[in-house]
Scaffold this motif. Structure first.
Motif, PDB file in Angstrom:
ATOM      1  N   VAL A 130       0.859  -1.188   0.000  1.00 34.15           N
ATOM      2  CA  VAL A 130       0.000   0.000   0.000  1.00 34.15           C
ATOM      3  C   VAL A 130       0.891   1.232   0.000  1.00 34.15           C
ATOM      4  CG1 VAL A 130      -1.859   1.239   1.137  1.00 34.15           C
ATOM      5  CG2 VAL A 130      -1.758  -1.258   1.334  1.00 34.15           C
ATOM      6  N   SER A 131       0.619   2.151  -0.914  1.00 36.98           N
ATOM      7  CA  SER A 131       1.437   3.354  -1.031  1.00 36.98           C
ATOM      8  C   SER A 131       0.916   4.455  -0.116  1.00 36.98           C
ATOM      9  CB  SER A 131       1.439   3.850  -2.478  1.00 36.98           C
ATOM     10  OG  SER A 131       0.212   4.481  -2.782  1.00 36.98           O
ATOM     11  N   SER A 132       1.644   5.556  -0.096  1.00 34.40           N
ATOM     12  CA  SER A 132       1.272   6.696   0.749  1.00 34.40           C
ATOM     13  C   SER A 132      -0.004   7.388   0.283  1.00 34.40           C
ATOM     14  CB  SER A 132       2.415   7.712   0.793  1.00 34.40           C
ATOM     15  OG  SER A 132       2.638   8.276  -0.490  1.00 34.40           O
ATOM     16  N   ILE A 133      -0.478   7.054  -0.921  1.00 33.97           N
ATOM     17  CA  ILE A 133      -1.765   7.589  -1.389  1.00 33.97           C
ATOM     18  C   ILE A 133      -2.825   6.494  -1.461  1.00 33.97           C
ATOM     19  CG2 ILE A 133      -0.783   9.557  -2.623  1.00 33.97           C
ATOM     20  CD1 ILE A 133      -1.129   7.952  -5.243  1.00 33.97           C
ATOM     21  N   GLY A 134      -2.514   5.304  -0.948  1.00 31.01           N
ATOM     22  CA  GLY A 134      -3.504   4.239  -0.861  1.00 31.01           C
ATOM     23  C   GLY A 134      -3.626   3.342  -2.071  1.00 31.01           C
ATOM     24  N   THR A 135      -2.678   3.390  -2.992  1.00 27.92           N
ATOM     25  CA  THR A 135      -2.690   2.467  -4.129  1.00 27.92           C
ATOM     26  C   THR A 135      -2.253   1.083  -3.662  1.00 27.92           C
ATOM     27  OG1 THR A 135      -2.103   4.298  -5.581  1.00 27.92           O
ATOM     28  CG2 THR A 135      -1.898   2.081  -6.487  1.00 27.92           C
ATOM     29  N   ILE A 136      -2.930   0.044  -4.172  1.00 29.57           N
ATOM     30  CA  ILE A 136      -2.734  -1.334  -3.709  1.00 29.57           C
ATOM     31  C   ILE A 136      -2.064  -2.172  -4.789  1.00 29.57           C
ATOM     32  CG2 ILE A 136      -3.909  -3.452  -2.959  1.00 29.57           C
ATOM     33  CD1 ILE A 136      -6.287  -1.613  -2.153  1.00 29.57           C
ATOM     34  N   TYR A 137      -1.133  -2.994  -4.353  1.00 30.77           N
ATOM     35  CA  TYR A 137      -0.646  -4.126  -5.144  1.00 30.77           C
ATOM     36  C   TYR A 137      -0.793  -5.351  -4.259  1.00 30.77           C
ATOM     37  CZ  TYR A 137       2.430  -7.482  -7.409  1.00 30.77           C
ATOM     38  OH  TYR A 137       2.924  -8.618  -8.009  1.00 30.77           O
ATOM     39  N   ASP A 138      -1.291  -6.460  -4.825  1.00 30.95           N
ATOM     40  CA  ASP A 138      -1.383  -7.690  -4.035  1.00 30.95           C
ATOM     41  C   ASP A 138      -1.160  -8.905  -4.923  1.00 30.95           C
ATOM     42  OD1 ASP A 138      -3.808  -7.308  -5.349  1.00 30.95           O
ATOM     43  OD2 ASP A 138      -5.053  -7.585  -3.586  1.00 30.95           O
ATOM     44  N   ASP A 139      -0.511  -9.915  -4.348  1.00 30.68           N
ATOM     45  CA  ASP A 139      -0.298 -11.169  -5.048  1.00 30.68           C
ATOM     46  C   ASP A 139      -0.080 -12.281  -4.019  1.00 30.68           C
ATOM     47  OD1 ASP A 139       2.283 -10.717  -4.151  1.00 30.68           O
ATOM     48  OD2 ASP A 139       3.233 -10.882  -6.105  1.00 30.68           O
ATOM     49  N   ARG A 140      -0.059 -13.503  -4.526  1.00 29.22           N
ATOM     50  CA  ARG A 140       0.303 -14.652  -3.707  1.00 29.22           C
ATOM     51  C   ARG A 140       1.622 -15.200  -4.211  1.00 29.22           C
ATOM     52  NH1 ARG A 140      -2.945 -16.973  -0.028  1.00 29.22           N
ATOM     53  NH2 ARG A 140      -5.174 -16.495  -0.012  1.00 29.22           N
ATOM     54  N   ILE A 141       2.461 -15.593  -3.299  1.00 33.98           N
ATOM     55  CA  ILE A 141       3.769 -16.127  -3.649  1.00 33.98           C
ATOM     56  C   ILE A 141       3.862 -17.540  -3.091  1.00 33.98           C
ATOM     57  CG2 ILE A 141       6.254 -15.846  -3.275  1.00 33.98           C
ATOM     58  CD1 ILE A 141       5.741 -12.809  -3.210  1.00 33.98           C
ATOM     59  N   PRO A 142       4.280 -18.514  -3.928  1.00 34.93           N
ATOM     60  CA  PRO A 142       4.713 -18.322  -5.319  1.00 34.93           C
ATOM     61  C   PRO A 142       3.569 -18.343  -6.313  1.00 34.93           C
ATOM     62  CG  PRO A 142       5.058 -20.594  -4.648  1.00 34.93           C
ATOM     63  CD  PRO A 142       4.505 -19.888  -3.441  1.00 34.93           C
ATOM     64  N   GLY A 143       3.728 -17.590  -7.381  1.00 26.35           N
ATOM     65  CA  GLY A 143       3.051 -17.830  -8.631  1.00 26.35           C
ATOM     66  C   GLY A 143       1.642 -17.383  -8.867  1.00 26.35           C
ATOM     67  N   ASP A 144       1.102 -16.383  -8.145  1.00 23.97           N
ATOM     68  CA  ASP A 144      -0.254 -15.970  -8.455  1.00 23.97           C
ATOM     69  C   ASP A 144      -0.375 -14.456  -8.393  1.00 23.97           C
ATOM     70  OD1 ASP A 144      -2.908 -15.785  -9.018  1.00 23.97           O
ATOM     71  OD2 ASP A 144      -3.625 -16.868  -7.267  1.00 23.97           O
ATOM     72  N   ALA A 145       0.142 -13.792  -9.414  1.00 26.41           N
ATOM     73  CA  ALA A 145       0.070 -12.339  -9.487  1.00 26.41           C
ATOM     74  C   ALA A 145      -1.347 -11.851  -9.767  1.00 26.41           C
ATOM     75  CB  ALA A 145       1.019 -11.825 -10.563  1.00 26.41           C
ATOM     76  N   SER A 146      -2.244 -12.757 -10.190  1.00 33.28           N
ATOM     77  CA  SER A 146      -3.618 -12.354 -10.510  1.00 33.28           C
ATOM     78  C   SER A 146      -4.503 -12.284  -9.269  1.00 33.28           C
ATOM     79  CB  SER A 146      -4.227 -13.350 -11.510  1.00 33.28           C
ATOM     80  OG  SER A 146      -4.375 -14.635 -10.923  1.00 33.28           O
ATOM     81  N   TRP A 147      -4.021 -12.762  -8.137  1.00 29.61           N
ATOM     82  CA  TRP A 147      -4.834 -12.796  -6.923  1.00 29.61           C
ATOM     83  C   TRP A 147      -5.142 -11.386  -6.430  1.00 29.61           C
ATOM     84  CZ3 TRP A 147      -3.226 -11.404  -1.776  1.00 29.61           C
ATOM     85  CH2 TRP A 147      -4.143 -11.754  -0.775  1.00 29.61           C
ATOM     86  N   ASP A 148      -6.413 -11.150  -6.105  1.00 30.93           N
ATOM     87  CA  ASP A 148      -6.840  -9.885  -5.516  1.00 30.93           C
ATOM     88  C   ASP A 148      -7.500 -10.168  -4.180  1.00 30.93           C
ATOM     89  OD1 ASP A 148      -5.936  -8.160  -7.476  1.00 30.93           O
ATOM     90  OD2 ASP A 148      -7.819  -8.175  -8.593  1.00 30.93           O
ATOM     91  N   ALA A 149      -6.977  -9.565  -3.144  1.00 36.17           N
ATOM     92  CA  ALA A 149      -7.559  -9.715  -1.818  1.00 36.17           C
ATOM     93  C   ALA A 149      -8.839  -8.889  -1.709  1.00 36.17           C
ATOM     94  CB  ALA A 149      -6.565  -9.268  -0.760  1.00 36.17           C
ATOM     95  N   ASP A 150      -9.710  -9.287  -0.792  1.00 37.56           N
ATOM     96  CA  ASP A 150     -10.816  -8.455  -0.355  1.00 37.56           C
ATOM     97  C   ASP A 150     -10.205  -7.451   0.621  1.00 37.56           C
ATOM     98  OD1 ASP A 150     -13.056  -7.309   0.760  1.00 37.56           O
ATOM     99  OD2 ASP A 150     -13.640  -9.074   1.909  1.00 37.56           O
ATOM    100  N   ILE A 151      -9.949  -6.252   0.145  1.00 37.80           N
ATOM    101  CA  ILE A 151      -9.140  -5.322   0.920  1.00 37.80           C
ATOM    102  C   ILE A 151      -9.695  -3.912   0.833  1.00 37.80           C
ATOM    103  CG2 ILE A 151      -7.549  -4.954  -1.007  1.00 37.80           C
ATOM    104  CD1 ILE A 151      -5.272  -4.807   1.048  1.00 37.80           C
ATOM    105  N   ASP A 152      -9.656  -3.222   1.953  1.00 42.62           N
ATOM    106  CA  ASP A 152     -10.069  -1.832   2.031  1.00 42.62           C
ATOM    107  C   ASP A 152      -8.912  -1.067   2.653  1.00 42.62           C
ATOM    108  OD1 ASP A 152     -11.587   0.489   2.038  1.00 42.62           O
ATOM    109  OD2 ASP A 152     -12.657  -0.011   3.892  1.00 42.62           O
ATOM    110  N   VAL A 153      -8.496   0.024   2.030  1.00 43.94           N
ATOM    111  CA  VAL A 153      -7.361   0.802   2.549  1.00 43.94           C
ATOM    112  C   VAL A 153      -7.703   2.286   2.522  1.00 43.94           C
ATOM    113  CG1 VAL A 153      -5.748  -0.923   1.650  1.00 43.94           C
ATOM    114  CG2 VAL A 153      -6.117   1.191   0.383  1.00 43.94           C
TER     115      VAL A 153
END
Length: 237
Positions: A130-153
């Motif tokens: 999470v960045s200082s302006i609230g932009t999100i990146y999320d993945d699972r390791i190993p191997g799942d860059a397409s994963w999106d968490a149920d997340i609120d920031v």
């Protein structure tokens, strides 16, 4: 009653000279029935009454304390994990915040990174940035860059600091823990408003992505926390 302990380590000079590594920290997250409002302010009661408080961030190679302070707070509810992070920043006007879309390269901005080894297998984990302006990146390791968490920031920038509050749906992490469960856990910070500095709660002696060096997050019903801190500054070489 909330309890707080400090693990005092009188001498950790040895990791700097190729001997034993520093112990990984442990934190106890209390359960809250009053979840925080996700607004980036960290002024809700749960952050002081129910949360583990993680301080003493160090440079990743364990050579020194982080040049500016970061502290993280962690608690949980029946459906969500809550993490609040406050980042001291004497140069807020220089915060790098170029990434605006989900799953952009948020690690190139001033940001915090969360690592959640929910299986506690020291191999697989969820990764949320999470960045200082609230932009999100999320993945699972190993191997799942397409994963999106149920997340609120939410993120806020103030006088000499910036902060984020994060709520992650436990179902998206594989299900709610039970009291007594332990996850691997770490929090890192990438700071570009300074000099491109990395700091972290549990020292990895490398980059952030070292699950065998994550700390541990214990889930408890009662509010409480174990705050691990490096007390003896001369241990750094």
């Amino acid at each position: 009653m909330r309890w707080l302990m400090l693990l005092v380590i009188p001498s950790l000079a040895s990791p700097l000279f190729g001997a034993d590594l520093a112990p990984t920290p442990v934190a106890t997250a209390g359960m809250t029935d009053a979840p925080p409002s996700i607004d980036g302010r960290l002024d809700d009661g749960c952050w002081t009454e129910s949360s583990a408080i993680l301080r003493g961030f160090v440079q990743t190679d364990m050579s020194a304390f982080a040049p500016v302070d970061t502290d993280a707070r962690v608690c949980w509810g029946a459906e969500k994990l809550y993490v609040g992070v406050r980042c001291e920043e004497p140069n807020v006007d220089a915060l790098r915040a170029q990434m605006t879309e989900r799953d952009d390269a948020v690690w190139r901005d001033d940001c915090i990174e969360l690592f959640l080894d929910t299986n506690h297998d020291r191999k697989t984990y969820a990764h949320v940035i999470v960045s200082s302006i609230g932009t999100i990146y999320d993945d699972r390791i190993p191997g799942d860059a397409s994963w999106d968490a149920d997340i609120d920031v939410a993120a806020q920038t103030g006088d000499g600091l910036w902060a984020v509050e994060v709520a992650i749906g436990l179902e998206s992490l594989g299900g709610a823990p039970q009291p007594g469960d332990v996850w691997g856990f770490n929090v890192g910070r990438e700071r570009y408003a300074g000099e491109g500095q990395l700091s972290i709660w549990s020292p990895t002696y490398a980059k952030f992505l070292e699950p065998d060096r994550f700390g541990e997050l214990l889930f408890a019903e009662q509010p409480g926390g174990f705050a691990w801190a490096l007390i003896d500054q001369p241990m750094f070489g």
